[in-house]
Design a protein around this motif. Structure first.
Motif, short mmCIF file in Angstrom:
data_model
loop_
_atom_site.label_atom_id
_atom_site.label_comp_id
_atom_site.label_asym_id
_atom_site.label_seq_id
_atom_site.Cartn_x
_atom_site.Cartn_y
_atom_site.Cartn_z
N THR A 1 0.53 -0.84 0.27
CA THR A 1 0.37 -0.35 -0.30
C THR A 1 1.01 0.92 -0.12
O THR A 1 1.69 1.73 0.86
N GLN B 1 -3.83 3.22 -1.58
CA GLN B 1 -4.63 2.07 -2.40
C GLN B 1 -3.94 0.64 -2.08
O GLN B 1 -2.64 0.62 -2.53
N LEU B 2 -4.83 -0.17 -1.40
CA LEU B 2 -3.66 -1.61 -1.53
C LEU B 2 -3.85 -1.95 -2.95
O LEU B 2 -4.93 -2.28 -3.91
#
Length: 376
Positions: free
Chosen positions: A274, A289-290
């Protein structure tokens, strides 16, 4: 700060130009000096500016490139003029709108020094800063002294040669992505091929490295920019920088920049990370955001070795995995590639081997030119 990374055989006892003070101090005697330098301009553990001041060299000012004098600004971040708190010297940024030293900047200067650690790729902007400093020096009839340093990617030449219709600050001359030259060799080429603006010639002098050749591997003692923290990143950089022109993260904002790549829409059974806001990556691609993708930090390509080349399969695979193909590339990609061809080749499914074959005529011509200017 010693750069560490994957295990590899690196040459010891290489002496950069800056460390050979006895060879260039006579050129600075009774001269007013300005330097284009950053945090890599070190003599052992002492910055070149501090070393020269102790030797009573009359420094007028410091010019700084992308990432600033201390090397902690983001890529592309605007860096303003300032004063160095340690020495009180004025710092003039040569990045952003004021990329070239003006006649006024050089009015109180007799000789210029360039000492920045490069990593040997066309899109790493320090050779663009070198060109523009050469042009400024030529316009003001000043000598430029280049203190040469080894190229950590100097053992091979690869990639498409830039189409000059795509000139930008990340690619100013018709050279391949990996040019296999030190900055002094490159400066000799800029002069010799009359590639400087209006064909001007810069009066350059240079102090070559000792005990260096293009067949040896060099471990950088200081990270050259915030997102190249170790040798794995430096060796992977020529291949992974392409992702700067895509919607995919290449690890900015993680502890492995230029060593991983991924996106939220990639298969979820792989490596995950991330991106976060960090020093040197305040607003990274896909922030918070992953992402799912690949960790390349321990791959063979992350270490120096025989038959090195740019790796395209990662970029090709990322394109195949990305759900929205029409949003994968952004306009910056063609500037990095130095042409519009590579994007089209990937979109139309041309194989890596055939893409590489399309580079061969340009590479062959470049290698003939390059050979004229090699020092090592």
């Amino acid at each position: 700060m010693l750069l560490t990374g994957v295990q590899a055989q690196y040459a010891d006892h290489i002496i950069p130009g800056a460390a050979q003070t006895s060879r260039y101090l006579p050129l600075l005697k009774n001269k007013r000096v300005a330097l284009l330098v950053n945090q890599t301009a070190m003599i052992d553990r002492t910055h070149l500016v501090d070393s020269l001041l102790k030797l009573n060299v009359r420094i007028q000012k410091i010019f700084s490139p992308e990432h600033g004098f201390r090397g902690n600004a983001d890529a592309g971040e605007k860096v303003g003029n300032s004063t160095d708190p340690k020495t009180g010297l004025p710092i003039i940024s040569l990045y952003g709108k004021h990329r070239k030293a003006t006649a006024a900047d050089l009015q109180d200067v007799d000789i210029l020094i360039f000492d920045i650690q490069d990593v040997g790729t066309r899109f790493y902007t320090y050779i663009s800063s070198l060109q523009e400093l050469m042009e400024s020096a030529a316009a003001s009839n000043k000598t430029l002294l280049i203190l040469d340093r080894p190229n950590p990617n100097g053992d091979y030449v690869d990639g498409p040669v830039l189409d000059t219709a795509y000139r930008s600050f990340v690619g100013m001359q018709p050279i391949p992505i990996v040019h296999g030259m030190t900055v002094a060799e490159y400066a000799r080429m800029l002069n010799g091929e009359r590639w400087l603006s209006k064909g001007v010639q810069c009066n350059i002098k240079y102090i070559p490295c000792e005990n260096y050749s293009h067949k040896v591997y060099y471990r950088l003692p200081v990270k050259p920019s915030p997102n190249l923290p170790n040798m794995a990143a430096i060796h992977l950089y020529p291949s992974l920088c392409f992702f700067e022109g895509t919607a995919v993260s290449l690890g900015r904002g993680t502890d492995k920049p230029f060593q991983v790549f991924g996106a939220p829409g990639f298969p979820k059974n792989g490596y995950s990370f991330t991106p976060r806001s960090t020093a040197g990556a305040k607003d990274p691609v896909l922030k918070d955001q992953l992402c799912y993708g690949f960790d390349l930090s321990n791959t063979p390509e992350a270490a120096p070795g025989k038959d090195r080349q740019i790796v395209l399969r990662w970029l090709i695979e990322a394109y195949h995995l990305y759900p929205e193909k029409d949003k994968f590339f952004n306009p910056f990609f063609n500037k990095l590639a130095g042409n519009a061809t590579l994007m089209q080749q990937i979109k139309t499914g041309v194989s890596e081997s055939d893409i590489r074959k399309s580079w061969e005529p340009g590479l062959a011509k470049f290698k003939v030119i390059r050979a004229k200017y090699l020092l090592y």
